[in-house]
Design a protein around this motif. Sequence first.
Motif, PDB file in Angstrom:
ATOM      1  N   THR A 231       0.831  -1.203   0.000  1.00 40.99           N
ATOM      2  CA  THR A 231       0.000   0.000   0.000  1.00 40.99           C
ATOM      3  C   THR A 231       0.865   1.252   0.000  1.00 40.99           C
ATOM      4  O   THR A 231       0.654   2.168  -0.807  1.00 40.99           O
ATOM      5  CB  THR A 231      -0.941   0.010   1.218  1.00 40.99           C
ATOM      6  OG1 THR A 231      -1.748  -1.168   1.200  1.00 40.99           O
ATOM      7  CG2 THR A 231      -1.847   1.231   1.188  1.00 40.99           C
ATOM      8  N   VAL A 232       1.858   1.296   0.880  1.00 42.19           N
ATOM      9  CA  VAL A 232       2.763   2.445   0.885  1.00 42.19           C
ATOM     10  C   VAL A 232       3.635   2.420  -0.367  1.00 42.19           C
ATOM     11  O   VAL A 232       4.068   3.475  -0.848  1.00 42.19           O
ATOM     12  CB  VAL A 232       3.610   2.486   2.166  1.00 42.19           C
ATOM     13  CG1 VAL A 232       4.510   3.719   2.194  1.00 42.19           C
ATOM     14  CG2 VAL A 232       2.712   2.498   3.406  1.00 42.19           C
ATOM     15  N   GLY A 233       3.863   1.230  -0.919  1.00 36.84           N
ATOM     16  CA  GLY A 233       4.574   1.145  -2.195  1.00 36.84           C
ATOM     17  C   GLY A 233       3.840   1.900  -3.292  1.00 36.84           C
ATOM     18  O   GLY A 233       4.462   2.544  -4.146  1.00 36.84           O
ATOM     19  N   ALA A 234       2.505   1.854  -3.264  1.00 35.99           N
ATOM     20  CA  ALA A 234       1.719   2.614  -4.231  1.00 35.99           C
ATOM     21  C   ALA A 234       1.903   4.111  -4.021  1.00 35.99           C
ATOM     22  O   ALA A 234       1.924   4.889  -4.978  1.00 35.99           O
ATOM     23  CB  ALA A 234       0.245   2.240  -4.114  1.00 35.99           C
ATOM     24  N   VAL A 235       2.052   4.516  -2.773  1.00 34.76           N
ATOM     25  CA  VAL A 235       2.322   5.929  -2.469  1.00 34.76           C
ATOM     26  C   VAL A 235       3.667   6.338  -3.052  1.00 34.76           C
ATOM     27  O   VAL A 235       3.808   7.408  -3.658  1.00 34.76           O
ATOM     28  CB  VAL A 235       2.288   6.178  -0.951  1.00 34.76           C
ATOM     29  CG1 VAL A 235       2.723   7.603  -0.632  1.00 34.76           C
ATOM     30  CG2 VAL A 235       0.893   5.905  -0.392  1.00 34.76           C
ATOM     31  N   LYS A 236       4.664   5.482  -2.886  1.00 35.45           N
ATOM     32  CA  LYS A 236       5.997   5.777  -3.424  1.00 35.45           C
ATOM     33  C   LYS A 236       5.941   5.944  -4.947  1.00 35.45           C
ATOM     34  O   LYS A 236       6.542   6.865  -5.501  1.00 35.45           O
ATOM     35  CB  LYS A 236       6.976   4.662  -3.032  1.00 35.45           C
ATOM     36  CG  LYS A 236       7.201   4.541  -1.521  1.00 35.45           C
ATOM     37  CD  LYS A 236       8.050   3.319  -1.167  1.00 35.45           C
ATOM     38  CE  LYS A 236       8.146   3.126   0.332  1.00 35.45           C
ATOM     39  NZ  LYS A 236       8.944   1.944   0.723  1.00 35.45           N
ATOM     40  N   ARG A 237       5.196   5.071  -5.606  1.00 38.32           N
ATOM     41  CA  ARG A 237       5.082   5.193  -7.064  1.00 38.32           C
ATOM     42  C   ARG A 237       4.351   6.477  -7.449  1.00 38.32           C
ATOM     43  O   ARG A 237       4.700   7.128  -8.442  1.00 38.32           O
ATOM     44  CB  ARG A 237       4.366   3.970  -7.629  1.00 38.32           C
ATOM     45  CG  ARG A 237       5.219   2.700  -7.601  1.00 38.32           C
ATOM     46  CD  ARG A 237       4.590   1.582  -8.391  1.00 38.32           C
ATOM     47  NE  ARG A 237       3.348   1.117  -7.781  1.00 38.32           N
ATOM     48  CZ  ARG A 237       3.277   0.219  -6.814  1.00 38.32           C
ATOM     49  NH1 ARG A 237       4.403  -0.323  -6.329  1.00 38.32           N
ATOM     50  NH2 ARG A 237       2.126  -0.160  -6.323  1.00 38.32           N
ATOM     51  N   ALA A 238       3.350   6.848  -6.659  1.00 37.43           N
ATOM     52  CA  ALA A 238       2.637   8.094  -6.937  1.00 37.43           C
ATOM     53  C   ALA A 238       3.547   9.302  -6.759  1.00 37.43           C
ATOM     54  O   ALA A 238       3.343  10.343  -7.399  1.00 37.43           O
ATOM     55  CB  ALA A 238       1.420   8.217  -6.016  1.00 37.43           C
TER      56      ALA A 238
END
Length: 352
Positions: A231-238
Amino acid sequence: MRIGVVVNPIAGLGGRVGLKGTDGKVAEARARGAEPRAPDRARRALDELAARTPEATVLTWGGSMGADAVRAAGFEPTVLGAPAGEETTARDTRCAVEAFCDADVDLVLFVGGDGTAADVAAALSGTETPMLGVPAGVKVYSSVFAVSPEDAAVIAATFTRVEEREVMDIDEDEYREGEVHPELRAVAWVPVAEDLQSSKQTGGGSVEALAEGVAASVREGVTYVLGPGSTVGAVKRALGFEGSPLGVDVWRDGEVLVRDGSEREILAALGEENVVVVSPIGGQGFVFGRGNPQLSPAVIRHCDVQIVASRAKLDDIGVLRVDTDDPDLDDDLRGWTRVRVGRVEQRMMQIV
């Protein structure tokens, strides 16, 4: 209190006759014998509103778009206009809401579904006037609706604060073919209340939306400590980079300062303002103390905490937990906290 009331009289018309919505299907729905749903839902909400706040000033639109139901509930409304033709349209809704804004209402109470919500939100764009929905559509995916008509009246009569929430909608033709792809149509001010429904989204869409929300809210000069997990990985990509999936990364002003950092490296990279972004472990609910020991008590005490999670994960775990090796910090962290579950939507969760 000044309340603007607008009803979409054809909302939900196609539901009981199997059309899975009303968009472009009004004539077919009526040919199948569909009965209007929205007027009765409006009347239920307005009866409750009259019982709770009979002194409220109600402004509305003519005939089936509000005036009929408002008068039936015992109010003497101010009617600001009427639909342009025999068949009401989205433009009629927007005209009504724009007139309510010009008349300085405290709340727009609308009766309809997601399409109506999108029309109301469009008319309110650029204002701080809140909206609240009485659910009457076939598909009600947005988080701007009360759970029931009566709940809408209670919220309208008692709210004291507002917050931003999501207006979602789907393509009804795709829906009829079995495809459900909720899309964010608007962000609107809505009364703060417990009896509001959550936005319905697919799990992936929800994570993507919350990641975009975090990325959109970053502030210049603030250091972001980004925990492990998908989930935080998606934040990093964003934010524009591929982070370490099981590690902690530190980011500020478009630059990755630390990748897969240790406690010491994270502490060295912190600035004057810091935010740690974490997601609870699925099935367990631990925010700190499982899988992220780099986020030590020293790191946490230097940061504001932002928790992000999909709705499905929160539904599964029920509560959040912490085990930081610092009992005093654990006590400080316990209690009710907001968890971002969408681009702007948040859910209250308890850390126990």
